[in-house]
Design a protein around this motif. Sequence first.
Motif, PDB file in Angstrom:
ATOM      1  N   GLU A 188      40.892  41.213  40.897  1.00 39.56           N
ATOM      2  CA  GLU A 188      41.400  40.578  42.120  1.00 39.56           C
ATOM      3  C   GLU A 188      42.149  39.278  41.802  1.00 39.56           C
ATOM      4  O   GLU A 188      43.243  39.035  42.297  1.00 39.56           O
ATOM      5  CB  GLU A 188      40.237  40.287  43.073  1.00 39.56           C
ATOM      6  CG  GLU A 188      40.639  39.636  44.361  1.00 39.56           C
ATOM      7  CD  GLU A 188      41.389  40.566  45.298  1.00 39.56           C
ATOM      8  OE1 GLU A 188      42.250  40.054  46.041  1.00 39.56           O
ATOM      9  OE2 GLU A 188      41.137  41.779  45.282  1.00 39.56           O
ATOM     10  N   ILE A 199      46.396  50.477  39.531  1.00 36.81           N
ATOM     11  CA  ILE A 199      46.486  49.754  38.254  1.00 36.81           C
ATOM     12  C   ILE A 199      46.072  50.705  37.138  1.00 36.81           C
ATOM     13  O   ILE A 199      44.970  51.246  37.160  1.00 36.81           O
ATOM     14  CB  ILE A 199      45.577  48.501  38.253  1.00 36.81           C
ATOM     15  CG1 ILE A 199      45.997  47.531  39.355  1.00 36.81           C
ATOM     16  CG2 ILE A 199      45.616  47.820  36.870  1.00 36.81           C
ATOM     17  CD1 ILE A 199      45.054  46.351  39.541  1.00 36.81           C
ATOM     18  N   ARG A 248      43.858  50.759  43.560  1.00 37.01           N
ATOM     19  CA  ARG A 248      44.902  49.730  43.540  1.00 37.01           C
ATOM     20  C   ARG A 248      46.173  50.183  42.824  1.00 37.01           C
ATOM     21  O   ARG A 248      47.170  49.474  42.811  1.00 37.01           O
ATOM     22  CB  ARG A 248      44.387  48.476  42.831  1.00 37.01           C
ATOM     23  CG  ARG A 248      43.286  47.744  43.547  1.00 37.01           C
ATOM     24  CD  ARG A 248      42.742  46.626  42.644  1.00 37.01           C
ATOM     25  NE  ARG A 248      41.632  45.933  43.217  1.00 37.01           N
ATOM     26  CZ  ARG A 248      41.725  44.797  43.915  1.00 37.01           C
ATOM     27  NH1 ARG A 248      42.904  44.247  44.113  1.00 37.01           N
ATOM     28  NH2 ARG A 248      40.654  44.230  44.401  1.00 37.01           N
ATOM     29  N   GLN A 296      45.266  39.980  38.669  1.00 32.41           N
ATOM     30  CA  GLN A 296      46.258  41.024  38.880  1.00 32.41           C
ATOM     31  C   GLN A 296      46.868  41.528  37.574  1.00 32.41           C
ATOM     32  O   GLN A 296      48.071  41.393  37.329  1.00 32.41           O
ATOM     33  CB  GLN A 296      47.330  40.542  39.850  1.00 32.41           C
ATOM     34  CG  GLN A 296      46.745  40.153  41.187  1.00 32.41           C
ATOM     35  CD  GLN A 296      47.766  39.649  42.166  1.00 32.41           C
ATOM     36  OE1 GLN A 296      48.901  39.324  41.812  1.00 32.41           O
ATOM     37  NE2 GLN A 296      47.387  39.576  43.416  1.00 32.41           N
TER      38      GLN A 296
END
Length: 126
Positions: A48, A79, A77, A51
């Motif tokens: 969080e 990622i 997310r 990033q």
Amino acid sequence: MSGLQDLRVLVVENDEMSATLLQMQLVQGGAVVVGLAGSVAEALRLVEETQPQVVLLDYKLARNETSEPVAADLAARGIPFVLATGMAREQLPDVFRGGVVLTKPYLTVELNTALVRALQGQSANA
């Protein structure tokens, strides 16, 4: 120039010596290590806050945790991640199917290749 140049990487590894060695390998390859996490809670907080562009996960973490919740969060997310483990891909929970599996032990060149593949969206064994 390395494929890792200026790449923002989060390392999720509970063994401090291994995490430090990974950090050195990544920095030597041109990456920027945005954090080191040894637990699920710490990893989720750092995802969080920092990033990262890609995350390097160890399967087993502190306090008998696994990185499954972290992989699920990363997938949600969007990622990319690399899972470094001694386990066979077919033994892993489904949440890891979206990442690149890097089989331990591995060489630095294999680590770097796995990270680049994860960024390119190629989920397969490294």
